[in-house]
Scaffold this motif. Structure first.
Motif, PDB file in Angstrom:
ATOM      1  N   ASP A   6      42.915  23.390  55.400  1.00  0.00           N
ATOM      2  CA  ASP A   6      42.096  24.520  55.069  1.00  0.00           C
ATOM      3  C   ASP A   6      40.887  24.462  56.248  1.00  0.00           C
ATOM      4  N   ALA A   7      40.451  23.383  56.529  1.00  0.00           N
ATOM      5  CA  ALA A   7      39.546  22.991  57.589  1.00  0.00           C
ATOM      6  C   ALA A   7      39.868  23.575  58.983  1.00  0.00           C
ATOM      7  N   GLN A   8      40.864  23.394  59.186  1.00  0.00           N
ATOM      8  CA  GLN A   8      41.381  24.087  60.631  1.00  0.00           C
ATOM      9  C   GLN A   8      41.434  25.625  60.473  1.00  0.00           C
ATOM     10  N   GLU A   9      41.693  26.214  59.242  1.00  0.00           N
ATOM     11  CA  GLU A   9      41.670  27.593  59.070  1.00  0.00           C
ATOM     12  C   GLU A   9      40.410  28.370  59.086  1.00  0.00           C
ATOM     13  N   VAL A  10      39.519  27.567  59.120  1.00  0.00           N
ATOM     14  CA  VAL A  10      38.374  28.306  58.978  1.00  0.00           C
ATOM     15  C   VAL A  10      37.844  29.260  60.145  1.00  0.00           C
ATOM     16  N   PRO A  11      37.833  30.485  60.164  1.00  0.00           N
ATOM     17  CA  PRO A  11      37.482  31.180  61.346  1.00  0.00           C
ATOM     18  C   PRO A  11      36.180  31.077  62.207  1.00  0.00           C
ATOM     19  N   VAL A  12      36.449  30.904  63.413  1.00  0.00           N
ATOM     20  CA  VAL A  12      35.433  30.584  64.405  1.00  0.00           C
ATOM     21  C   VAL A  12      34.550  31.777  64.571  1.00  0.00           C
ATOM     22  N   PRO A  13      33.112  31.511  64.427  1.00  0.00           N
ATOM     23  CA  PRO A  13      32.372  32.719  64.505  1.00  0.00           C
ATOM     24  C   PRO A  13      32.460  33.272  65.990  1.00  0.00           C
ATOM     25  N   ARG A  14      32.544  34.625  65.926  1.00  0.00           N
ATOM     26  CA  ARG A  14      32.835  35.455  67.217  1.00  0.00           C
ATOM     27  C   ARG A  14      31.623  35.653  67.802  1.00  0.00           C
ATOM     28  N   ASP A  15      31.437  35.834  69.152  1.00  0.00           N
ATOM     29  CA  ASP A  15      30.335  35.968  69.871  1.00  0.00           C
ATOM     30  C   ASP A  15      30.229  37.668  69.895  1.00  0.00           C
ATOM     31  N   THR A  16      29.226  37.934  69.176  1.00  0.00           N
ATOM     32  CA  THR A  16      28.934  39.375  69.330  1.00  0.00           C
ATOM     33  C   THR A  16      27.880  39.812  70.081  1.00  0.00           C
ATOM     34  N   ILE A  17      27.671  41.151  70.252  1.00  0.00           N
ATOM     35  CA  ILE A  17      26.912  41.656  71.234  1.00  0.00           C
ATOM     36  C   ILE A  17      25.350  41.403  70.437  1.00  0.00           C
ATOM     37  N   ARG A  18      25.362  41.466  69.365  1.00  0.00           N
ATOM     38  CA  ARG A  18      23.880  41.309  68.638  1.00  0.00           C
ATOM     39  C   ARG A  18      23.437  39.621  68.985  1.00  0.00           C
ATOM     40  N   THR A  19      24.552  38.719  68.851  1.00  0.00           N
ATOM     41  CA  THR A  19      24.197  37.201  69.199  1.00  0.00           C
ATOM     42  C   THR A  19      24.008  37.413  70.797  1.00  0.00           C
ATOM     43  N   ARG A  20      24.265  38.282  71.571  1.00  0.00           N
ATOM     44  CA  ARG A  20      24.192  37.833  73.003  1.00  0.00           C
ATOM     45  C   ARG A  20      22.808  38.655  73.177  1.00  0.00           C
ATOM     46  N   TYR A  21      22.253  39.489  72.529  1.00  0.00           N
ATOM     47  CA  TYR A  21      21.077  40.173  73.082  1.00  0.00           C
ATOM     48  C   TYR A  21      20.068  40.181  71.888  1.00  0.00           C
ATOM     49  N   PRO A  22      19.467  38.885  71.188  1.00  0.00           N
ATOM     50  CA  PRO A  22      18.808  38.902  69.905  1.00  0.00           C
ATOM     51  C   PRO A  22      17.585  39.550  70.272  1.00  0.00           C
ATOM     52  N   GLU A  23      16.857  39.172  71.293  1.00  0.00           N
ATOM     53  CA  GLU A  23      15.421  39.866  71.709  1.00  0.00           C
ATOM     54  C   GLU A  23      15.554  41.271  71.460  1.00  0.00           C
ATOM     55  N   LEU A  24      16.677  42.040  72.356  1.00  0.00           N
ATOM     56  CA  LEU A  24      16.728  43.372  72.096  1.00  0.00           C
ATOM     57  C   LEU A  24      16.774  43.950  70.815  1.00  0.00           C
ATOM     58  N   PHE A  25      17.702  43.391  70.061  1.00  0.00           N
ATOM     59  CA  PHE A  25      17.935  44.003  68.762  1.00  0.00           C
ATOM     60  C   PHE A  25      16.753  43.777  67.947  1.00  0.00           C
ATOM     61  N   GLU A  26      15.905  42.498  67.865  1.00  0.00           N
ATOM     62  CA  GLU A  26      14.755  42.328  67.420  1.00  0.00           C
ATOM     63  C   GLU A  26      13.583  43.460  67.558  1.00  0.00           C
ATOM     64  N   LEU A  27      13.495  43.790  69.265  1.00  0.00           N
ATOM     65  CA  LEU A  27      12.535  44.790  69.405  1.00  0.00           C
ATOM     66  C   LEU A  27      12.884  46.079  68.689  1.00  0.00           C
ATOM     67  N   TYR A  28      14.517  46.628  68.853  1.00  0.00           N
ATOM     68  CA  TYR A  28      14.726  47.892  68.640  1.00  0.00           C
ATOM     69  C   TYR A  28      14.463  47.839  67.014  1.00  0.00           C
ATOM     70  N   ASN A  29      14.855  46.875  66.201  1.00  0.00           N
ATOM     71  CA  ASN A  29      14.842  46.824  64.795  1.00  0.00           C
ATOM     72  C   ASN A  29      13.289  46.918  64.355  1.00  0.00           C
ATOM     73  N   GLU A  30      12.522  46.767  64.946  1.00  0.00           N
ATOM     74  CA  GLU A  30      11.317  46.583  64.829  1.00  0.00           C
ATOM     75  C   GLU A  30      10.394  48.316  64.916  1.00  0.00           C
ATOM     76  N   GLY A  31      11.460  48.845  65.508  1.00  0.00           N
ATOM     77  CA  GLY A  31      10.913  50.449  65.790  1.00  0.00           C
ATOM     78  C   GLY A  31      10.572  50.718  67.107  1.00  0.00           C
ATOM     79  N   LYS A  32      10.680  49.847  67.959  1.00  0.00           N
ATOM     80  CA  LYS A  32      10.312  50.097  69.319  1.00  0.00           C
ATOM     81  C   LYS A  32      11.336  51.093  70.016  1.00  0.00           C
ATOM     82  N   SER A  33      10.761  51.996  70.864  1.00  0.00           N
ATOM     83  CA  SER A  33      11.492  52.711  71.424  1.00  0.00           C
ATOM     84  C   SER A  33      12.588  52.120  72.564  1.00  0.00           C
ATOM     85  N   ILE A  34      13.678  53.064  72.941  1.00  0.00           N
ATOM     86  CA  ILE A  34      14.612  52.184  73.967  1.00  0.00           C
ATOM     87  C   ILE A  34      13.581  52.193  75.410  1.00  0.00           C
ATOM     88  N   ASP A  35      12.785  53.027  75.767  1.00  0.00           N
ATOM     89  CA  ASP A  35      11.846  52.862  76.841  1.00  0.00           C
ATOM     90  C   ASP A  35      11.058  51.678  76.723  1.00  0.00           C
TER      91      ASP A  35
END
Length: 180
Positions: A123-152
């Motif tokens: 069972d330990a070998q069948e544990v899914p490996v966490p996938r690299d997502t866009i949100r994990t690659r750009y955490p600062e970007l999504f943090e600022l965007y989720n705070e309500g900052k504009s794209i500019d």
């Protein structure tokens, strides 16, 4: 030399008479039957040329189709070979991955290998490996965007282009839609 208008007319007439004597005489018009015959011959030659061109095109298309069929068959065989090879390599990988795990269990307690110990390891070998997502690659970007900052504002803060920020956000939304 100032001439009267009638002088110009006389001079022009004399010029026309001289030119008519010097120019070669045209041959008499061909009879209508000869013209029709010439047209028929020209049309027949045209039709023969068209037929030969059509035959060449048909042959070219046939050759292209056979070449395409041969290339398709080669690709199909190659795909099948690669699929078999991939399956073989996967089975080898599974054997290699299972042998060290079973070897560790056997060295720890060679006399008592029971299913309760082997099952958690499997069972330990069948544990899914966490996938690299866009949100994990750009955490600062999504943090600022989720705070309500504009794209500019996000683009200025991170020294990125506005289009790049928009693209990353859109790709994250698409990625979430696919996973949902």
């Amino acid at each position: 030399m100032n001439m009267q208008p009638w002088g110009y007319v006389a001079l022009l007439g004399a010029f026309i008479v001289v030119m008519s004597w010097t120019l070669p005489r045209r041959k008499a018009e061909q009879p209508a039957a000869q013209v029709t015959n010439n047209m028929e011959i020209a049309l027949e030659q045209f039709m023969e040329n068209m037929e030969s061109d059509n035959r060449e095109l048909v042959e070219l298309v046939k050759r292209a189709q056979t070449d395409n069929a041969e290339q398709l068959a080669i690709r199909e065989r190659r795909i099948i070979d690669l699929e078999h090879r991939c399956a073989e390599l996967e089975s080898r990988l599974e054997k290699v991955m299972v042998q060290p795990v079973l070897g560790q269990v056997q060295t720890a307690a060679p006399q008592a290998v029971d299913a309760a110990v082997v099952q958690p390891l499997a069972d330990a070998q069948e544990v899914p490996v966490p996938r690299d997502t866009i949100r994990t690659r750009y955490p600062e970007l999504f943090e600022l965007y989720n705070e309500g900052k504009s794209i500019d504002a996000v683009a200025r803060k991170l020294n990125m282009n506005k289009g790049e920020v928009q693209l990353i956000i859109q790709l994250a939304k698409q990625e979430e839609g696919v996973r949902a």
